[in-house]
Scaffold this motif. Structure first.
Motif, PDB file in Angstrom:
ATOM      1  N   ALA A   1       0.839  -1.212   0.000  1.00  0.00           N
ATOM      2  CA  ALA A   1       0.000   0.000   0.000  1.00  0.00           C
ATOM      3  C   ALA A   1       0.869   1.255   0.000  1.00  0.00           C
ATOM      4  CB  ALA A   1      -0.938  -0.013   1.207  1.00  0.00           C
ATOM      5  N   VAL A   2       1.888   1.288   0.855  1.00  0.00           N
ATOM      6  CA  VAL A   2       2.728   2.491   0.941  1.00  0.00           C
ATOM      7  C   VAL A   2       3.573   2.639  -0.327  1.00  0.00           C
ATOM      8  CG1 VAL A   2       4.537   3.676   2.248  1.00  0.00           C
ATOM      9  CG2 VAL A   2       2.773   2.390   3.470  1.00  0.00           C
TER      10      VAL A   2
ATOM     11  N   LEU B   1      13.280   2.999  -4.563  1.00  0.00           N
ATOM     12  CA  LEU B   1      12.037   3.406  -3.891  1.00  0.00           C
ATOM     13  C   LEU B   1      11.478   2.247  -3.066  1.00  0.00           C
ATOM     14  CD1 LEU B   1       9.961   5.706  -3.589  1.00  0.00           C
ATOM     15  CD2 LEU B   1       8.758   4.792  -5.582  1.00  0.00           C
ATOM     16  N   PHE B   2      11.533   1.048  -3.626  1.00  0.00           N
ATOM     17  CA  PHE B   2      11.042  -0.130  -2.910  1.00  0.00           C
ATOM     18  C   PHE B   2      11.881  -0.358  -1.651  1.00  0.00           C
ATOM     19  CE2 PHE B   2      10.620  -4.719  -2.149  1.00  0.00           C
ATOM     20  CZ  PHE B   2       9.241  -4.857  -2.198  1.00  0.00           C
TER      21      PHE B   2
ATOM     22  N   ALA C   1      10.564  -0.309   2.113  1.00  0.00           N
ATOM     23  CA  ALA C   1      10.687  -1.517   2.940  1.00  0.00           C
ATOM     24  C   ALA C   1      11.384  -1.191   4.266  1.00  0.00           C
ATOM     25  CB  ALA C   1      11.455  -2.598   2.177  1.00  0.00           C
ATOM     26  N   ARG C   2      12.394  -0.316   4.224  1.00  0.00           N
ATOM     27  CA  ARG C   2      13.128   0.023   5.450  1.00  0.00           C
ATOM     28  C   ARG C   2      12.258   0.815   6.432  1.00  0.00           C
ATOM     29  NH1 ARG C   2      17.341  -2.415   5.089  1.00  0.00           N
ATOM     30  NH2 ARG C   2      18.515  -2.625   3.149  1.00  0.00           N
ATOM     31  N   GLU C   3      11.307   1.549   5.896  1.00  0.00           N
ATOM     32  CA  GLU C   3      10.408   2.301   6.789  1.00  0.00           C
ATOM     33  C   GLU C   3       9.290   1.442   7.354  1.00  0.00           C
ATOM     34  OE1 GLU C   3       8.885   6.019   5.161  1.00  0.00           O
ATOM     35  OE2 GLU C   3      10.717   6.140   3.964  1.00  0.00           O
ATOM     36  N   VAL C   4       8.781   0.521   6.535  1.00  0.00           N
ATOM     37  CA  VAL C   4       7.552  -0.189   6.893  1.00  0.00           C
ATOM     38  C   VAL C   4       7.830  -1.503   7.628  1.00  0.00           C
ATOM     39  CG1 VAL C   4       5.557  -1.353   5.837  1.00  0.00           C
ATOM     40  CG2 VAL C   4       6.257   0.888   5.008  1.00  0.00           C
TER      41      VAL C   4
END
Ligand code: HEM
Length: 142
Positions: free
Chosen positions: A22-23, A96-97, A101-104
């Motif tokens: 989603a993000v 971007l992925f 991924a590192r944030e979520v």
């Protein structure tokens, strides 16, 4: 949490994947280079077509990770068939992925899914690079 399925490559839940997807696609829609390519392939406005795409992508990741086998598509065919998907876009997509991924996700989950994404992305990029070079050749079935 420990993975329930012995085929599962690392610990991540379907809910984690849904959050990541989603993000990520929210950022894709807003991206200068990638947004227009997706807008033309899926939909200009956020809405049901995007939810359907995200559901497909989440199934793709569950399949790649070994959580379930509900995905039945062919990402290579889709990317090679879309003439707007260019080899130079893959590093942008992967950056971007990776940032998302590192944030979520947890650092371990992000590392693991990035290994997969990079491997699949390299293979798709190669396929896209070869696009047009096999014109007239018999279809590759396997
Ligand atoms: C250059 C970077 C990329 C671009 C511009 C791109 C673009 C797109 C677009 C526009 C679609 C919509 C389908 C269509 O065109 O008809 C799509 C579908 C998809 N993409 Fe990508 N993509 C990129 C990289 C990746 C990577 C690296 C992965 C996997 C790690 C991936 C996985 C998928 C999957 C699973 C689908 C759905 C295929 C299906 O319908 O079953 N993409 N992509």
């Amino acid at each position: 949490m420990t993975a329930q399925n012995p085929m599962q490559k690392f610990d991540i839940t379907p809910e984690d994947i849904d959050r990541l997807v989603a993000v990520f696609y929210e950022r894709i829609r807003a991206h200068d280079m990638l947004g227009p390519v997706f807008a033309r392939a899926i939909a200009v406005e956020d809405g049901p077509e995007w939810r359907a795409h995200e559901a497909r992508i989440a199934a793709f990741w569950r399949n790649a990770i070994g959580i379930d086998r509900s995905y039945d598509g062919s990402p290579m065919q889709v990317h090679v068939a879309n003439p707007e998907v260019m080899p130079g876009m893959f590093s942008v997509w992967l950056d971007l992925f990776g940032a998302t991924a590192r944030e979520v996700l947890t650092p371990a989950q992000a590392d693991s899914i990035l290994v997969l994404a990079t491997r699949i992305g390299d293979s798709l990029r190669y396929g896209v690079t070869q696009r047009g070079q096999v014109r007239g050749a018999p279809p590759k079935l396997f």
